[in-house]
Design a protein around this motif. Sequence first.
Motif, PDB file in Angstrom:
ATOM      1  N   TYR A  72     -15.981  68.906  -1.129  1.00 43.14           N
ATOM      2  CA  TYR A  72     -15.802  69.825   0.002  1.00 43.14           C
ATOM      3  C   TYR A  72     -16.290  69.220   1.317  1.00 43.14           C
ATOM      4  CZ  TYR A  72     -15.833  74.034   2.836  1.00 43.14           C
ATOM      5  OH  TYR A  72     -15.606  74.953   3.831  1.00 43.14           O
ATOM      6  N   PHE A  73     -17.441  68.576   1.300  1.00 44.74           N
ATOM      7  CA  PHE A  73     -17.992  68.046   2.535  1.00 44.74           C
ATOM      8  C   PHE A  73     -17.287  66.762   2.964  1.00 44.74           C
ATOM      9  CE2 PHE A  73     -21.262  70.958   1.296  1.00 44.74           C
ATOM     10  CZ  PHE A  73     -21.847  71.373   2.472  1.00 44.74           C
ATOM     11  N   GLY A  74     -16.884  65.923   1.990  1.00 37.74           N
ATOM     12  CA  GLY A  74     -16.165  64.700   2.310  1.00 37.74           C
ATOM     13  C   GLY A  74     -17.011  63.730   3.127  1.00 37.74           C
ATOM     14  N   GLY A  75     -16.338  62.748   3.734  1.00 36.13           N
ATOM     15  CA  GLY A  75     -17.007  61.817   4.626  1.00 36.13           C
ATOM     16  C   GLY A  75     -18.106  61.015   3.962  1.00 36.13           C
ATOM     17  N   LYS A  76     -19.220  60.870   4.669  1.00 37.64           N
ATOM     18  CA  LYS A  76     -20.329  60.059   4.174  1.00 37.64           C
ATOM     19  C   LYS A  76     -20.987  60.699   2.943  1.00 37.64           C
ATOM     20  CE  LYS A  76     -21.450  57.972   8.650  1.00 37.64           C
ATOM     21  NZ  LYS A  76     -22.496  57.771   9.688  1.00 37.64           N
ATOM     22  N   VAL A  77     -21.022  62.026   2.906  1.00 36.88           N
ATOM     23  CA  VAL A  77     -21.607  62.703   1.740  1.00 36.88           C
ATOM     24  C   VAL A  77     -20.809  62.368   0.491  1.00 36.88           C
ATOM     25  CG1 VAL A  77     -22.126  64.943   0.719  1.00 36.88           C
ATOM     26  CG2 VAL A  77     -22.549  64.555   3.148  1.00 36.88           C
ATOM     27  N   ASP A  78     -19.498  62.450   0.602  1.00 36.16           N
ATOM     28  CA  ASP A  78     -18.626  62.125  -0.526  1.00 36.16           C
ATOM     29  C   ASP A  78     -18.791  60.677  -0.934  1.00 36.16           C
ATOM     30  OD1 ASP A  78     -16.599  62.241  -2.441  1.00 36.16           O
ATOM     31  OD2 ASP A  78     -15.048  61.769  -0.978  1.00 36.16           O
ATOM     32  N   ALA A  79     -18.800  59.771   0.037  1.00 34.62           N
ATOM     33  CA  ALA A  79     -18.916  58.345  -0.266  1.00 34.62           C
ATOM     34  C   ALA A  79     -20.241  58.036  -0.973  1.00 34.62           C
ATOM     35  CB  ALA A  79     -18.801  57.528   1.018  1.00 34.62           C
TER      36      ALA A  79
END
Length: 299
Positions: free
Chosen positions: A125-132
């Motif tokens: 859901y959050f994507g970006g750096k959190v997902d990475a």
Amino acid sequence: MLSNFRSWALDDMPTSRAQAGWGRRYRIWLALRRNPLAMIGLTIIVLAVALAIFAPLLSPYDPAIQDLNNRLAKPSAAHLFGTDELGRDILSRILYGGRVTLGMVITVVVLVAPLGLAVGCIAGYFGGKVDALLMRITDVFLAFPRLILALAFVAALRPGVESAILAIALTAWPPYARIARAETMTIRNSDFIAACRLTGASRWRIVARHIAPMCVPSLVVRVTLDMSSIIITAASLGFLGMGAQPPSPEWGAMIATARQFMLQQWWVAVAPAVAILLTSLAFNFLGDGLRDVLDPKQN
């Protein structure tokens, strides 16, 4: 009573959220009941859990009592599954061993399923750096074979049931996180999620109240199918001396001590092996049935 509940649950126009929820569960049960293999698996699982729970009442002997004068006795009326190398009743040890093995498996699932669900939903859901960041941590755990990584964790701690549970839990959560992330990414841009944003719901509330429940069915299927591999991993740790320690009756440890008698006294190793086989097969049967019922792509 049952007919009233059936009519209430199967009503096409439910009047409350509880009625809608129970109606969905009842329809799942009806669909699952039409799958004979799933019902066989469910029956075996319920029977195994019941035998483990009531082991103190059902066991004919104390699993730890030794009778060296009656060691390696063949199956008979006195000892239905025979005795082991120390004269202990194998049936009693199988029943008590179910408490250890199934207890380990249930504890692992209780630990890893919420963890994998939370990591996957947050990353998706959050994507970006959190997902990475979360997915790279997941990839690190996925890069190692589960048993090898579990052995490393147990060796770093100390052999025992608690260490085995922790080791299996640390190696079992990544697939659940991957599934939850994939499900989250397919629904995070849905209209009902957009409507939740317009009402002012926070991102954490959307993840906890709307996205996570949508991921649960796929996670339940994966957990059920994964139970067999968790059982085998727990038994493998016991077989290698890294799980439950003697004289604790654990199915993998029982096979380890019985392997030297397999050619002459076959019953010593066969009984725990059959217990592992039947339980693992039952979870696979049930998992296949749940996949057919809960996965809309299968319908």
